[in-house]
Design a protein around this motif. Sequence first.
Motif, mmCIF file in Angstrom:
data_model
loop_
_atom_site.group_PDB
_atom_site.id
_atom_site.type_symbol
_atom_site.label_atom_id
_atom_site.label_comp_id
_atom_site.label_asym_id
_atom_site.label_seq_id
_atom_site.Cartn_x
_atom_site.Cartn_y
_atom_site.Cartn_z
ATOM 1 N N GLN A 192 6.715 -5.156 -6.249
ATOM 2 C CA GLN A 192 5.630 -4.143 -6.376
ATOM 3 C C GLN A 192 6.520 -2.697 -6.027
ATOM 4 O O GLN A 192 7.211 -2.649 -4.900
ATOM 5 C CB GLN A 192 4.809 -4.114 -5.311
ATOM 6 C CG GLN A 192 3.883 -5.525 -5.563
ATOM 7 C CD GLN A 192 2.650 -5.732 -4.688
ATOM 8 O OE1 GLN A 192 2.877 -5.692 -3.437
ATOM 9 N NE2 GLN A 192 1.540 -6.008 -5.051
ATOM 10 N N ARG B 10 3.026 -0.387 -9.041
ATOM 11 C CA ARG B 10 3.106 -1.162 -10.232
ATOM 12 C C ARG B 10 4.191 -2.136 -10.250
ATOM 13 O O ARG B 10 5.064 -2.053 -9.393
ATOM 14 C CB ARG B 10 3.453 -0.382 -11.459
ATOM 15 C CG ARG B 10 2.249 0.711 -11.718
ATOM 16 C CD ARG B 10 2.859 1.684 -12.626
ATOM 17 N NE ARG B 10 3.327 1.649 -14.163
ATOM 18 C CZ ARG B 10 3.733 2.313 -14.900
ATOM 19 N NH1 ARG B 10 3.822 3.417 -14.714
ATOM 20 N NH2 ARG B 10 3.896 1.709 -16.156
ATOM 21 N N GLN C 278 0.876 -1.460 -0.001
ATOM 22 C CA GLN C 278 0.028 0.018 -0.107
ATOM 23 C C GLN C 278 1.031 1.132 0.036
ATOM 24 O O GLN C 278 1.912 1.258 0.787
ATOM 25 C CB GLN C 278 -0.870 0.121 1.362
ATOM 26 C CG GLN C 278 -1.816 -1.298 1.334
ATOM 27 C CD GLN C 278 -2.751 -1.474 0.238
ATOM 28 O OE1 GLN C 278 -3.287 -0.374 0.200
ATOM 29 N NE2 GLN C 278 -2.649 -2.664 -0.306
ATOM 30 N N PHE D 156 0.782 6.547 -3.511
ATOM 31 C CA PHE D 156 1.159 6.619 -5.091
ATOM 32 C C PHE D 156 0.749 5.340 -5.659
ATOM 33 O O PHE D 156 0.773 4.075 -5.201
ATOM 34 C CB PHE D 156 2.724 6.827 -5.268
ATOM 35 C CG PHE D 156 2.845 8.164 -4.778
ATOM 36 C CD1 PHE D 156 2.560 9.508 -5.432
ATOM 37 C CD2 PHE D 156 3.775 8.225 -3.527
ATOM 38 C CE1 PHE D 156 2.946 10.679 -4.766
ATOM 39 C CE2 PHE D 156 4.174 9.390 -3.001
ATOM 40 C CZ PHE D 156 3.987 10.692 -3.670
ATOM 41 N N LYS D 157 0.512 5.386 -7.182
ATOM 42 C CA LYS D 157 0.099 3.990 -7.628
ATOM 43 C C LYS D 157 1.312 2.914 -7.514
ATOM 44 O O LYS D 157 2.444 3.387 -7.982
ATOM 45 C CB LYS D 157 -0.069 4.434 -9.288
ATOM 46 C CG LYS D 157 -0.750 3.130 -10.029
ATOM 47 C CD LYS D 157 -0.992 3.586 -11.421
ATOM 48 C CE LYS D 157 -1.430 2.392 -12.289
ATOM 49 N NZ LYS D 157 -1.740 2.873 -13.588
ATOM 50 N N PRO E 295 5.986 1.620 -5.722
ATOM 51 C CA PRO E 295 5.435 2.789 -5.902
ATOM 52 C C PRO E 295 5.710 3.694 -6.932
ATOM 53 O O PRO E 295 6.997 3.823 -6.977
ATOM 54 C CB PRO E 295 5.319 3.390 -4.527
ATOM 55 C CG PRO E 295 6.034 2.159 -3.539
ATOM 56 C CD PRO E 295 6.642 1.470 -4.634
#
Length: 448
Positions: free
Chosen positions: A400, A255, A249, A252-253, A402
Amino acid sequence: MIVPHVRIVPSSALARWDAKHVLGAQWLQPTDRQMKIGQVLRRRRDVAPKKVRLGTIHFDGSLSLRPESSELKGTTYLASPGNVVFSKIDVRNGAITVVPEGMQKIGFSAEYPIYEVVDAETLLPEFVALVCRTSVFKAQVQALVVGHSGRKRVSPEEFEELYIPVLPAADQRKIVENHRDRLTEAREFDRSAKERVRAGIDELTEALALESPDMHPIKGAFIAPSHALDQWSIFAGTAGALGISLDLQSKFKVRHLGDPSLATIGHGIQKSPRNRPDRNSRPYLSVKNVQDGFLDLSEIKYIDVPESRLSQYQLEPGDVLLCEGNSAELVGRPAIWSGEIEGCVHQNHVMRIRCNRDELLPEYLLSFMQTRVSRGHFRRRAKKTTNLATINSADVKELQVPVPPLPEQRRIARIWVKAQADGAELRKKAHAARKAAYSDSEAAIVGG
């Protein structure tokens, strides 16, 4: 002008005698201050119990304990606090130590002879260890193995025949205490460096508003039913207990690094007898060169890469480098390449991440890879053997990340750059203090 010297060498020693070592390595103290090691140290051969913890001696004279599971096939000998212990094979590199006061008794194989001082009022064990790490003593030890093809070990009998200076007790204490003070200073610099880097990581973690089970370890015992053990994990258990999503989490997005629009992952060249340095020799980076957040370029090796394959492996400024294998704590440690060496390539155990700078800045990616979130990802994904943990390109692609706007990436990257620069400066001071500790003690011992 060359002053002629005469040396009397017993015939039994001619096979291993070497003029450049013997003539260039002499104590400056008068002979009445020199004694054979066998006169001031007494060898101990106490057999250790089966469950004793084993020790390892390093080139800098430090002593560390092996894992509790470590065992020796042969006889184990017991060393007590205050005992002097050296490595037969590495004493010429400085591998000699004193078991610290307050440490438990530890075990060593027969490769590590153990000694006690004959008279503690006359000779300090720590002083002996410092003497045995001076350049003069190392040269004398080196002379023992010269002339023997493949010979590496120094026997206890040969060690005991070597002379060392025995200074007055007050001088010994002064030298030992000064050495301790300098090493304490070095350790304090190292501690401050780690704290500064940790503070930087905490700051960028806060800037990204990261939330993950990696950041909330549960202390205490876990209870899991036996039928669920094959599908149970601490990571998932932590998330369930705290009500946290398994996914990273951030404000920011987020990816996956394997998104082709973010970056490409490349493997390096594999070493083999066919690509030993030849007409197309190129410098290459190995795992040893990629440290935790920085590069160590003090030793660079070469490999043969033909022109037709160079573009596949050649590094470009801004490439983020990742170690494929290491300890569980350090697997996936990253560093960034800034074009320090022209035409440099990378070995297959070092993966290369090349960012699309319109989406992801390499400096920002390097900073994110210092966080507990990134390290936890690689630690969980690593395939573990006895002494090594390894990751593959799929593990890297599934990281992952951000992805803030580029201006924010630049700002966050500067947080890490500043923390790393401050840490590097403190590590430099630690190195200087450590170097001064040994140079000061050597000057006092050798010069007398």
